[in-house]
Design a protein around this motif. Structure first.
Motif, PDB file in Angstrom:
ATOM      1  N   ARG A  61      56.327  35.704  41.251  1.00 17.04           N
ATOM      2  CA  ARG A  61      55.387  36.827  41.354  1.00 17.04           C
ATOM      3  C   ARG A  61      53.949  36.380  41.133  1.00 17.04           C
ATOM      4  O   ARG A  61      53.024  37.169  41.246  1.00 17.04           O
ATOM      5  N   GLN A  62      53.766  35.114  40.804  1.00 15.52           N
ATOM      6  CA  GLN A  62      52.426  34.602  40.533  1.00 15.52           C
ATOM      7  C   GLN A  62      52.297  33.193  41.102  1.00 15.52           C
ATOM      8  O   GLN A  62      53.301  32.553  41.406  1.00 15.52           O
ATOM      9  N   PRO A  63      51.073  32.728  41.264  1.00 17.75           N
ATOM     10  CA  PRO A  63      50.868  31.382  41.822  1.00 17.75           C
ATOM     11  C   PRO A  63      51.450  30.292  40.924  1.00 17.75           C
ATOM     12  O   PRO A  63      51.571  30.460  39.710  1.00 17.75           O
ATOM     13  N   GLY A 113      57.175  13.954  36.398  1.00 20.15           N
ATOM     14  CA  GLY A 113      56.724  15.326  36.576  1.00 20.15           C
ATOM     15  C   GLY A 113      57.262  16.225  35.488  1.00 20.15           C
ATOM     16  O   GLY A 113      58.278  15.925  34.858  1.00 20.15           O
ATOM     17  N   LEU A 114      56.532  17.308  35.261  1.00 20.94           N
ATOM     18  CA  LEU A 114      56.999  18.351  34.360  1.00 20.94           C
ATOM     19  C   LEU A 114      56.422  19.673  34.839  1.00 20.94           C
ATOM     20  O   LEU A 114      55.401  19.710  35.531  1.00 20.94           O
ATOM     21  N   ALA A 115      57.115  20.736  34.486  1.00 21.27           N
ATOM     22  CA  ALA A 115      56.627  22.082  34.788  1.00 21.27           C
ATOM     23  C   ALA A 115      56.679  22.883  33.502  1.00 21.27           C
ATOM     24  O   ALA A 115      57.607  22.729  32.697  1.00 21.27           O
ATOM     25  N   VAL A 116      55.679  23.713  33.294  1.00 23.93           N
ATOM     26  CA  VAL A 116      55.608  24.559  32.102  1.00 23.93           C
ATOM     27  C   VAL A 116      55.271  25.991  32.501  1.00 23.93           C
ATOM     28  O   VAL A 116      54.645  26.243  33.530  1.00 23.93           O
ATOM     29  N   TYR A 117      55.689  26.898  31.637  1.00 23.39           N
ATOM     30  CA  TYR A 117      55.374  28.315  31.804  1.00 23.39           C
ATOM     31  C   TYR A 117      55.007  28.856  30.433  1.00 23.39           C
ATOM     32  O   TYR A 117      55.701  28.589  29.446  1.00 23.39           O
ATOM     33  N   GLY A 118      53.927  29.588  30.370  1.00 23.31           N
ATOM     34  CA  GLY A 118      53.545  30.191  29.109  1.00 23.31           C
ATOM     35  C   GLY A 118      52.226  30.895  29.214  1.00 23.31           C
ATOM     36  O   GLY A 118      51.664  31.064  30.311  1.00 23.31           O
ATOM     37  N   PRO A 119      51.690  31.310  28.068  1.00 23.25           N
ATOM     38  CA  PRO A 119      50.379  31.961  28.060  1.00 23.25           C
ATOM     39  C   PRO A 119      49.336  31.038  28.696  1.00 23.25           C
ATOM     40  O   PRO A 119      49.383  29.814  28.519  1.00 23.25           O
ATOM     41  N   ARG A 120      48.426  31.627  29.431  1.00 24.50           N
ATOM     42  CA  ARG A 120      47.411  30.848  30.156  1.00 24.50           C
ATOM     43  C   ARG A 120      46.718  29.817  29.269  1.00 24.50           C
ATOM     44  O   ARG A 120      46.590  28.660  29.638  1.00 24.50           O
ATOM     45  N   ASP A 144      38.703  46.894  46.774  1.00 29.12           N
ATOM     46  CA  ASP A 144      39.516  48.091  46.927  1.00 29.12           C
ATOM     47  C   ASP A 144      39.970  48.549  45.550  1.00 29.12           C
ATOM     48  O   ASP A 144      40.756  47.877  44.886  1.00 29.12           O
ATOM     49  N   SER A 145      39.461  49.710  45.091  1.00 31.34           N
ATOM     50  CA  SER A 145      39.805  50.184  43.747  1.00 31.34           C
ATOM     51  C   SER A 145      41.261  50.626  43.646  1.00 31.34           C
ATOM     52  O   SER A 145      41.810  50.697  42.557  1.00 31.34           O
ATOM     53  N   ALA A 146      41.908  50.925  44.778  1.00 31.40           N
ATOM     54  CA  ALA A 146      43.318  51.304  44.756  1.00 31.40           C
ATOM     55  C   ALA A 146      44.214  50.088  44.540  1.00 31.40           C
ATOM     56  O   ALA A 146      45.340  50.215  44.067  1.00 31.40           O
ATOM     57  N   ASN A 147      43.741  48.905  44.894  1.00 33.02           N
ATOM     58  CA  ASN A 147      44.496  47.666  44.725  1.00 33.02           C
ATOM     59  C   ASN A 147      43.626  46.603  44.057  1.00 33.02           C
ATOM     60  O   ASN A 147      43.198  45.652  44.696  1.00 33.02           O
ATOM     61  N   PRO A 148      43.378  46.772  42.750  1.00 34.12           N
ATOM     62  CA  PRO A 148      42.543  45.776  42.072  1.00 34.12           C
ATOM     63  C   PRO A 148      43.248  44.416  42.057  1.00 34.12           C
ATOM     64  O   PRO A 148      44.472  44.347  42.156  1.00 34.12           O
ATOM     65  N   PRO A 149      42.485  43.325  41.924  1.00 37.07           N
ATOM     66  CA  PRO A 149      43.117  42.007  41.894  1.00 37.07           C
ATOM     67  C   PRO A 149      44.069  41.893  40.700  1.00 37.07           C
ATOM     68  O   PRO A 149      43.821  42.474  39.649  1.00 37.07           O
ATOM     69  N   VAL A 150      45.151  41.169  40.910  1.00 36.49           N
ATOM     70  CA  VAL A 150      46.129  40.973  39.845  1.00 36.49           C
ATOM     71  C   VAL A 150      45.759  39.706  39.092  1.00 36.49           C
ATOM     72  O   VAL A 150      45.539  38.656  39.684  1.00 36.49           O
ATOM     73  N   ARG A 151      45.680  39.826  37.777  1.00 36.59           N
ATOM     74  CA  ARG A 151      45.403  38.669  36.920  1.00 36.59           C
ATOM     75  C   ARG A 151      46.560  38.551  35.934  1.00 36.59           C
ATOM     76  O   ARG A 151      46.876  39.508  35.234  1.00 36.59           O
ATOM     77  N   PHE A 152      47.175  37.400  35.896  1.00 39.59           N
ATOM     78  CA  PHE A 152      48.325  37.186  35.033  1.00 39.59           C
ATOM     79  C   PHE A 152      47.885  36.591  33.699  1.00 39.59           C
ATOM     80  O   PHE A 152      46.976  35.769  33.648  1.00 39.59           O
ATOM     81  N   ASP A 153      48.544  37.001  32.637  1.00 39.74           N
ATOM     82  CA  ASP A 153      48.245  36.433  31.329  1.00 39.74           C
ATOM     83  C   ASP A 153      49.091  35.191  31.051  1.00 39.74           C
ATOM     84  O   ASP A 153      49.007  34.592  29.994  1.00 39.74           O
ATOM     85  N   THR A 154      49.923  34.845  32.029  1.00 39.66           N
ATOM     86  CA  THR A 154      50.748  33.646  31.938  1.00 39.66           C
ATOM     87  C   THR A 154      50.413  32.713  33.095  1.00 39.66           C
ATOM     88  O   THR A 154      49.738  33.109  34.051  1.00 39.66           O
ATOM     89  N   LYS A 155      50.915  31.488  32.990  1.00 40.78           N
ATOM     90  CA  LYS A 155      50.650  30.495  34.027  1.00 40.78           C
ATOM     91  C   LYS A 155      51.904  29.660  34.244  1.00 40.78           C
ATOM     92  O   LYS A 155      52.596  29.304  33.287  1.00 40.78           O
TER      93      LYS A 155
END
Length: 143
Positions: A63-65, A122-129, A2-13
């Motif tokens: 907002r992202q996986p 355990g640890l969790a991180v957020y940043g550029p992919r 669907d060109s009206a709703n292209p897939p969302v790709r995040f630059d972060t993870k």
């Protein structure tokens, strides 16, 4: 597509790394605690509130996986060092936190141990992919 709703790709993870020897209840508990740290420090990862068709309101979520990985104790130590060197937002959960039951005691348990001696589960991180990929290199996706 669907060109009206292209897939969302995040630059972060957003990623969680769990020690492979945890029990199921521990994996779930640790994951919940770890990602709460990311959401509190990096508010832009939170999306808009939800509502159902009856206009019942629900809390917003990421907002992202969130990707969940597992690895050995050594993999956690290595990933921890890599995250520190890349200066990305990170939350940690140590084995001592299984014997505490509140935020004050959790923080005291972590503060009592030098960084090099933390018994990380355990640890969790957020940043550029690409940075997060390098931090977690050698870990495997949680089954």
């Amino acid at each position: 597509m669907d060109s009206a709703n292209p897939p969302v790709r995040f630059d972060t993870k957003i990623a969680v790394l769990l020690r492979e020897d945890l029990q199921t209840w521990q994996r779930l508990n640790v994951t919940a605690f770890l990602v709460s740290g990311i959401s509190s420090r990096v508010p832009e990862v939170i999306g808009e509130p939800y509502a159902d068709a009856d206009a019942t309101d629900y809390l917003p979520m990421f907002r992202q996986p969130v990707l969940v990985f597992e690895g050995t104790k050594e993999a956690l130590t290595t990933s921890h060092s890599r995250a520190l060197s890349r200066v990305v937002p990170m939350s940690v959960f140590t084995s001592d936190l299984f014997s505490t039951n509140n935020d004050r005691d959790n923080r005291a348990a972590v503060a009592a141990v030098p960084q090099s001696q933390l018994d990380l589960v355990g640890l969790a991180v957020y940043g550029p992919r690409n940075a997060v990929d390098k931090i977690l290199k050698g870990a495997r996706m949680h089954p």
